[in-house]
Design an enzyme around this catalytic site. Structure first.
Site, PDB file in Angstrom:
ATOM      1  N   ASN A  27       7.560   9.455   0.084  1.00 24.93           N
ATOM      2  CA  ASN A  27       7.300  10.902   0.113  1.00 24.93           C
ATOM      3  C   ASN A  27       7.554  11.376   1.541  1.00 24.93           C
ATOM      4  OD1 ASN A  27       6.234  13.473   0.100  1.00 24.93           O
ATOM      5  ND2 ASN A  27       4.098  12.815  -0.149  1.00 24.93           N
TER       6      ASN A  27
ATOM      7  N   LYS B  40       7.610  14.312   2.726  1.00 29.86           N
ATOM      8  CA  LYS B  40       6.910  15.549   3.104  1.00 29.86           C
ATOM      9  C   LYS B  40       7.918  16.498   3.760  1.00 29.86           C
ATOM     10  CE  LYS B  40       2.859  12.725   3.261  1.00 29.86           C
ATOM     11  NZ  LYS B  40       1.526  12.449   3.733  1.00 29.86           N
TER      12      LYS B  40
ATOM     13  N   HIS C  51      -0.282  16.141  -5.173  1.00 32.26           N
ATOM     14  CA  HIS C  51      -0.510  15.439  -3.898  1.00 32.26           C
ATOM     15  C   HIS C  51      -1.657  16.115  -3.158  1.00 32.26           C
ATOM     16  CE1 HIS C  51       0.044  14.060   0.211  1.00 32.26           C
ATOM     17  NE2 HIS C  51       0.636  13.012  -0.325  1.00 32.26           N
TER      18      HIS C  51
ATOM     19  N   GLU D 118      -2.082  16.984  -0.207  1.00 36.53           N
ATOM     20  CA  GLU D 118      -1.715  18.094   0.694  1.00 36.53           C
ATOM     21  C   GLU D 118      -1.478  19.379  -0.106  1.00 36.53           C
ATOM     22  OE1 GLU D 118       1.377  15.980   2.765  1.00 36.53           O
ATOM     23  OE2 GLU D 118      -0.180  14.671   3.568  1.00 36.53           O
TER      24      GLU D 118
ATOM     25  N   GLU E  15      -4.465   7.879  -4.422  1.00 37.28           N
ATOM     26  CA  GLU E  15      -4.368   8.076  -2.978  1.00 37.28           C
ATOM     27  C   GLU E  15      -5.678   8.647  -2.439  1.00 37.28           C
ATOM     28  OE1 GLU E  15       0.030   8.524  -1.702  1.00 37.28           O
ATOM     29  OE2 GLU E  15      -0.722  10.504  -2.231  1.00 37.28           O
TER      30      GLU E  15
ATOM     31  N   GLY F  88      -2.162   9.248   5.860  1.00 33.91           N
ATOM     32  CA  GLY F  88      -1.708   9.612   7.199  1.00 33.91           C
ATOM     33  C   GLY F  88      -2.717   9.343   8.300  1.00 33.91           C
TER      34      GLY F  88
ATOM     35  N   SER G 124      -1.562   5.203   4.036  1.00 34.17           N
ATOM     36  CA  SER G 124      -1.333   4.337   5.209  1.00 34.17           C
ATOM     37  C   SER G 124      -0.736   2.962   4.862  1.00 34.17           C
ATOM     38  CB  SER G 124      -2.622   4.193   6.020  1.00 34.17           C
ATOM     39  OG  SER G 124      -3.037   5.465   6.495  1.00 34.17           O
TER      40      SER G 124
HETATM   41  P1  PGA Z   1       0.885   7.957   4.326  1.00 36.55           P
HETATM   42  O1  PGA Z   1       1.026   9.105   3.193  1.00 36.55           O
HETATM   43  O2  PGA Z   1       1.621   6.761   3.817  1.00 36.55           O
HETATM   44  O3  PGA Z   1       1.500   8.545   5.536  1.00 36.55           O
HETATM   45  O4  PGA Z   1      -0.573   7.698   4.460  1.00 36.55           O
HETATM   46  C1  PGA Z   1       0.915   8.781   1.843  1.00 36.55           C
HETATM   47  C2  PGA Z   1       1.183  10.001   1.016  1.00 36.55           C
HETATM   48  O5  PGA Z   1       0.936  11.115   1.488  1.00 36.55           O
HETATM   49  O6  PGA Z   1       1.639   9.890  -0.132  1.00 36.55           O
END
Ligand code: PGA
Length: 254
Positions: free
Chosen positions: A9, A11, A95, A97, A165, A171, A211
């Site tokens: 992903n 983003k 997601h 976000e 998640e 992140g 992560s």
């Molecule tokens: P990350 O993000 O691997 O940077 O923690 C995962 C995601 O947002 O799907």
């Protein structure tokens, strides 16, 4: 037999020129991959060229979002029909976000999932608890509610992928522990068994996200119920992403 998935992903990262170069390089490094399904989820501006680049590859392209209506006065949105015509196969929905920064409700997420399923595309349906939920012992309840509301009226789950998640792991560099992940995946499977069937629960591909990187992949892929990963940060680094794909492939090939 379900295949393991490694999905990136991106983003809001990489221009379409940067993205094309990136995909070409990763695709070249992963020609030997036969078991793992690799999915690139770049921004809208890169979708068209990604699909062109990957037309002879086993890797797929996913979108990071969609709108549930087929067309109309929805400034800034993109419909599933538009994505489908491009050759997009997967759509990330729900997601954290989107839920937290853009205030997407479970009701919207449900409408999106229904629209994606109806078009024959595959939703990557994200669910996960916040740190506060976890500290209050609400993880299982939150996951069940997200599943119940997100999947309301969805009869056919055959193409759907679930990504667990934990919001606090996205992140942040804080990976959930093995037992936290196994417990969450087990509770998702139980929910599917109760609300759909044992077969659907067994066949569902459930990814972990939060992560993930090439250093922790080996221990994470060994966890019970983990069928692959949804990756943010590490999916933007060629070496890191390539190594994750190869480690998952090795694990499945035995
Ligand atoms: P990350 O993000 O691997 O940077 O923690 C995962 C995601 O947002 O799907």
């Amino acid at each position: 037999m379900k295949s393991p998935i490694v999905a990136g992903n991106w983003k809001m990262n990489m221009t379409h020129l940067e993205g094309q170069e990136f995909i070409k390089q990763v695709d070249n490094l992963t020609l030997d991959i036969a078991t793992v399904k690799v999915i690139f989820c770049p921004p809208f501006s890169t979708l068209f060229h990604s699909i062109e680049i990957l037309k002879n590859s086993d890797a797929s392209v996913g979108s990071q979002n969609c709108h549930w209506e087929k067309e109309g006065a929805f400034t800034g949105e993109i419909s599933v029909r538009m994505l489908d015509e491009l050759g997009v196969q997967y759509v990330i929905i729900g997601h954290s976000e989107r839920r937290h920064i853009f205030n997407e409700s479970d009701e919207w997420i449900n409408k999106k999932i229904l629209a994606v399923v109806e078009s024959g595309l595959k939703p990557i349906f994200c669910i996960g608890e916040t740190l506060q939920n976890r500290e209050n012992g609400l993880t299982e309840i939150v996951l069940s509610k997200q599943l119940e509301r997100g999947l309301a009226g969805v009869i056919d789950l055959s193409g759907l992928v679930i990504a667990y998640e934990p919001v606090w792991a996205i992140g942040t560099g804080k990976v959930a522990t093995g037992s936290q992940i196994e417990d969450a995946h087990t509770s998702i499977k139980n929910w599917l068994k109760i609300n759909y069937s044992g077969d659907i629960s067994d066949q569902m591909t459930i990814l972990y996200g939060g992560s993930v990187n090439s250093k922790n992949t080996k221990e994470l892929i060994e966890l019970k119920g983990v069928d692959g990963f949804l990756i943010g940060g590490a999916s933007l680094q060629i070496e890191n992403f390539n190594e994750i794909i190869h480690l998952v492939e090795q694990f499945y090939r035995g």
